[in-house]
Scaffold this active site. Structure first.
Site, PDB file in Angstrom:
ATOM      1  N   ASN A 318     -64.051 -36.188 -24.212  1.00 23.81           N
ATOM      2  CA  ASN A 318     -63.434 -37.390 -23.638  1.00 23.81           C
ATOM      3  C   ASN A 318     -62.306 -37.049 -22.680  1.00 23.81           C
ATOM      4  O   ASN A 318     -61.555 -37.930 -22.253  1.00 23.81           O
ATOM      5  CB  ASN A 318     -62.904 -38.294 -24.756  1.00 23.81           C
ATOM      6  CG  ASN A 318     -64.030 -38.916 -25.561  1.00 23.81           C
ATOM      7  OD1 ASN A 318     -65.085 -39.243 -25.019  1.00 23.81           O
ATOM      8  ND2 ASN A 318     -63.826 -39.072 -26.859  1.00 23.81           N
ATOM      9  N   HIS A 320     -59.482 -35.498 -23.066  1.00 24.52           N
ATOM     10  CA  HIS A 320     -58.089 -35.440 -23.502  1.00 24.52           C
ATOM     11  C   HIS A 320     -57.963 -34.373 -24.585  1.00 24.52           C
ATOM     12  O   HIS A 320     -58.958 -33.920 -25.163  1.00 24.52           O
ATOM     13  CB  HIS A 320     -57.561 -36.806 -23.964  1.00 24.52           C
ATOM     14  CG  HIS A 320     -58.251 -37.381 -25.158  1.00 24.52           C
ATOM     15  ND1 HIS A 320     -58.346 -38.721 -25.411  1.00 24.52           N
ATOM     16  CD2 HIS A 320     -58.911 -36.787 -26.194  1.00 24.52           C
ATOM     17  CE1 HIS A 320     -59.008 -38.929 -26.530  1.00 24.52           C
ATOM     18  NE2 HIS A 320     -59.350 -37.770 -27.026  1.00 24.52           N
ATOM     19  N   CYS A 355     -52.696 -36.810 -24.201  1.00 24.77           N
ATOM     20  CA  CYS A 355     -52.180 -35.713 -23.393  1.00 24.77           C
ATOM     21  C   CYS A 355     -53.299 -35.191 -22.518  1.00 24.77           C
ATOM     22  O   CYS A 355     -54.410 -34.935 -23.009  1.00 24.77           O
ATOM     23  CB  CYS A 355     -51.620 -34.617 -24.300  1.00 24.77           C
ATOM     24  SG  CYS A 355     -51.118 -33.129 -23.442  1.00 24.77           S
TER      25      CYS A 355
END
Length: 421
Positions: A318, A320, A355
């Site tokens: 995904n 991240h 993040c």
């Protein structure tokens, strides 16, 4: 003289019988009369050897007719073999090949049976031989076994917390796949994929009662339930496969996020219809810690680690950073004296934002009890993982127990046979 030489190289029909008689006599002398090159030679007559050599090279054809060079003794042997009566035994095939094939099949079958029906013979083998997992408890719980590998243990010869967390994540994804709900995303269902939705974790609580060692087999159970109107909770129970001793308990809360806008989303009804049949009505396996997690500042943190950056391998599908990576970053700022002398007993994490791969982070830790004190017992730490700009990524709280205290408190009767705690 000329006629005899001509007869040697260009024999006529009237002399063919003589040539054959000479060849039969010379060849019939047996193997001892064969020369180095396989040419028949009589040791007592050099001129005779030359004559037979010349004839041997020209014997295959005489006036266009092939000549049979078989001796009378060889023909007699053939006739004797041919005269042996045909019985059932001498018509059987070479049984050695058949025996070798049967033995190979038997050994292969025995190996497969050892893997599938291993329990009475090899109790130390992985119960789930192929690592696929299975559905148990009326289809509501997914169970999978893992063997602790040599590269998954740390300096104290036990599995790291990151290893155990990876086991939790793996069973969660395999649970979704085993019930046929795995879509294109990382654990997303088909209806979630149609709506560009993915799962993100907002809170996780972990209680570790015992750390497995290299070679131990852990059994992981996981199940899901409802969390409010738009969320889902997932619990895990990790046990030692041989002893049944609890290793870890964990509870988590998940919500949906749009993978394009990166904003949280409500749960669509079509998605609810997909996953609701698998919800268990059950209290969380870890009682919720409702204590507020304070925000740390540079002035209140005892230890700060700066310049943390994600690697390409830290990103999931995904795009991240994987949530297990956050745990490693949080512990980066923990004092080395705590890591050497204490053991992580519990952890509470609240995820605030994701993040990305270009982020630069700081890890802050505040210790509530001095780890260097002589009478230091359990230690509690507050943690914050944030971007350099100050935006929060994860808040956390960890509790630590002395390694020697945990060893004596549990005692040998409560420990697994391979535990080194």
């Amino acid at each position: 003289m000329v006629a005899s030489v001509a007869a040697a190289f260009f024999p006529v029909p009237s002399s063919s019988s003589t040539v054959l008689a000479q060849a039969s006599k010379s060849i019939g002398d047996g193997p001892r009369s064969l020369g180095i090159q396989g040419i028949v030679a009589k040791p007592n007559s050099s001129s005779g050897a030359m004559e037979i050599k010349a004839q041997a090279q020209t014997l295959p054809k005489i006036n266009g007719t092939k000549v049979d060079l078989k001796t009378k003794e060889y023909k007699a042997d053939e006739e004797e073999v041919a005269s042996v009566p045909r019985t059932f035994y001498n018509q059987l095939p070479d049984w050695s090949f058949l025996f070798a094939a049967v033995t190979t099949i038997f050994l292969a079958a025995e190996k497969q049976l050892t893997l599938l029906d291993w329990k009475p013979k090899r109790p130390d083998m992985l119960a789930d031989a192929f690592g696929l997992g299975k559905i148990v408890q009326d289809g509501m719980v997914f169970r999978q076994n893992f063997s602790i590998r040599s590269y998954e243990i740390g300096a104290d010869r036990t599995a790291s917390i990151e290893t155990l967390m990876n086991h939790l994540q793996e069973t969660a994804l395999n649970h979704v796949r085993s019930v046929g709900l795995l879509g294109d995303g990382f654990g997303s269902t088909p209806e979630m994929s149609k709506n560009n939705l993915i799962w993100v974790v907002t809170k996780m609580q972990i209680v570790v009662e015992h750390y497995p060692s290299w070679g131990d087999i852990v059994e992981v159970d996981t199940w899901v339930g409802a969390s409010g109107r738009n969320g889902m909770c997932r619990d895990w129970h990790v046990r030692d496969y041989r002893t049944g001793q609890t290793i870890l308990r964990a509870s988590s809360v998940w919500v949906m996020m749009n993978k394009h806008s990166r904003r949280l989303s409500k749960m669509p009804e079509e998605v609810r219809a997909e996953i609701e049949p698998y919800f268990m009505v059950k209290a969380p396996i870890v009682e919720e810690d409702k204590r507020k997690l304070p925000k740390l500042e540079d002035g209140t943190a005892n230890h700060v680690r700066r310049g943390l950056t994600p690697r390409w391998a830290d990103l999931d599908v995904n795009q991240h950073v994987n949530n297990v990576k956050y745990i490693g970053w949080i512990l980066e700022s923990a004092p080395i004296s705590i890591l050497e002398n204490h053991q992580l007993a519990s952890m509470t994490l609240e995820y605030r934002r994701e993040c990305g791969r270009d982020s630069v982070l700081q890890s802050l830790t505040a210790v509530s009890t001095s780890p260097d004190g002589i009478q230091a017992d359990d230690i509690e730490c507050q943690h914050l993982l944030q971007l350099e700009c100050g935006a929060e990524i994860v808040r956390g709280r960890t509790e630590w127990r002395p390694k020697h205290k945990h060893k004596h408190a549990d005692g040998p009767r409560n420990m697994g046979p391979n535990s080194s705690l």
